[in-house]
Scaffold this active site. Structure first.
Site, short mmCIF file in Angstrom:
data_model
loop_
_atom_site.label_atom_id
_atom_site.label_comp_id
_atom_site.label_asym_id
_atom_site.label_seq_id
_atom_site.Cartn_x
_atom_site.Cartn_y
_atom_site.Cartn_z
N CYS A 81 -9.05 6.14 9.76
CA CYS A 81 -9.28 4.87 9.04
C CYS A 81 -8.29 3.80 9.49
CB CYS A 81 -9.20 5.04 7.53
SG CYS A 81 -10.57 5.96 6.86
N ASP A 84 0.88 -1.17 0.00
CA ASP A 84 0.00 0.00 0.00
C ASP A 84 0.91 1.22 0.00
OD1 ASP A 84 -1.42 2.22 0.77
OD2 ASP A 84 -2.63 1.19 2.28
#
Ligand code: PLP
Length: 406
Positions: free
Chosen positions: A364, A198
């Site tokens: 998040c 990521d």
């Protein structure tokens, strides 16, 4: 050294004020601001070249197609992959989902394992959770050490021949922890697992060469790296592409279609169904050129200096808990913290009154906040247009918050 003064002139948003104060933008992990060069590239596309790509033989369509493919080559060059290995997506989340629902679904079976870390953003947690449930696979979560680094012993313990894929962030969006991605890939390859990185917080701040790192997939968001909203990239290594079917289907991703079946296109087209965001790709390429002109080494150095200064100033304050490593060699420009007795939302609100934009909440990353046993944090995140004066504004806002709420 970067001339922040000169850089800021490229960003029209810094001309405006927030509640009568100059804007101090420290919410870069959420999204960055855009320089006039990117805005102009998008504007120019719509004013002079707008047409659909890959479908027409008229001049505008050819120009749009060329701009789109040139953009692909520019973005691919930034992470050192081939143009045929770079797929345009809307953001990191879409890139990760593409891998989960294609490669993941075709290769992960009941009893297989997926290995992530506790510091992942929900975008690199939830899609794997979904797949694990539907495939009967096991999602394993590597822990962190007390100072927020990936616990490599725990990681090695949880990595085994059962692991089919390792999905790990390059840089945490909460602690700024930079993970040793090359070492992670080396370990994963030993057990035959593939690796997704990521890159949402890594590509633009640390830089990455996917050939050197050896990962199979890398997802990143254009809007976090000076590019347009809704633009992003997904690197898929050639060998992996050959093992994968398409994600979305329809126009654009096919070679031939018959009434009963179709033959899909090869290369990036296979994964880009429908009309792409051509202006987004053109803007993203311009954003890449902006980084290249400054140089990734200088950007990284500049952000390290600011982060070191921010950590020093925050550590000098009382009742402050700072999360993540203290050594800026293994930390990007993200600092999350709590002030004893004051809710992070209140901190963010006081800062906003002073023109300072930060984020508060769990960013998040609820599993990581659970791991730290805190309900929320305040996060300041830096980029190439921030300087020490921005940190001073942050600190004086925090002093005021303490004054108000005590
Ligand atoms: N991964 C990390 C580490 C992030 O910081 C973010 C966004 O904050 C994402 C993934 C999701 O990015 P996007 O919302 O652009 O898909």
């Amino acid at each position: 050294m970067l001339s922040v003064k000169a850089i800021r002139k490229d960003f029209p948003i810094f001309k405006r004020t927030i509640l009568g104060r100059p804007l101090v933008y420290l919410d870069n992990a959420a999204t960055s601001q855009r320089p006039k060069q990117v805005i102009a590239a998008v504007n120019d596309f719509y004013r002079r070249h707008n047409a659909n790509v890959h479908r027409g033989i008229h001049t505008l369509s050819e120009e749009a197609s060329n701009l789109y493919e040139e953009a692909r080559a520019t973005v691919a060059g930034f992470i050192n992959c081939g143009s045929d290995e770079l797929i345009f997506v809307r953001n990191t989340t879409e890139g990760i989902n593409l891998v989960v629902w294609t490669w993941g679904f075709d290769h992960v079976r009941s009893g297989d394992e997926i290995l992530v870390t506790v510091m992942e953003h929900h975008s690199n947690f939830v899609p794997w959770q979904q797949m694990a449930v539907r495939r009967g696979a096991v999602l394993r979560v590597a822990d962190i050490t007390e100072d927020g680094l990936l616990d490599m012993e725990d990681f090695k313990k949880k990595l085994s021949k059962k692991t089919k894929i390792v999905a790990v962030t390059h840089c945490s969006n909460v602690t700024g922890t930079i993970n040793p991605v090359s070492e992670i890939v080396r370990l994963a390859k030993r057990v035959g697992a593939v690796v997704l990185i990521d890159g949402a917080q890594g590509v633009q701040h640390i830089g990455i060469d996917v050939k050197v790192v050896g990962c199979d997939f890398l997802a990143f968001s254009g809007h976090k790296m000076l590019g347009p909203m809704g633009s992003g990239g997904l690197f898929i290594k050639r060998e992996r592409q050959e093992e994968m079917g398409p994600f979305l289907t329809g126009g654009g991703m096919i070679r031939e279609v018959y009434a009963t079946h179709f033959v899909w296109a090869e290369g990036p087209e296979k994964f880009e169904a429908g009309t792409p965001d051509v202006a987004g790709a053109v803007g993203l390429a311009e954003a890449v050129r902006y980084h290249t002109r400054l140089g990734m080494r200088y950007i990284r150095k500049h952000e390290s200096n600011i982060t070191a200064y921010a950590l020093e100033r925050l550590r000098d304050m009382k009742d402050m808990q700072i999360f993540g490593p203290s050594d800026v060699k293994v930390r990007g420009g993200v600092v999350s913290f709590t002030i004893k007795g004051i809710h992070p939302h209140d901190v963010a609100e006081v800062l906003n009154y002073r023109g300072v934009a930060v984020r508060s909440g769990t960013h998040c990353a609820m599993p990581l906040h659970d791991r730290f046993r805190v309900p929320a944090t305040t996060r300041a995140s830096f980029y190439l247009y921030n300087d020490k004066k921005d940190i001073d504004a942050l600190i004086s806002g925090l002093e005021q918050a303490k004054h108000i709420f005590r």
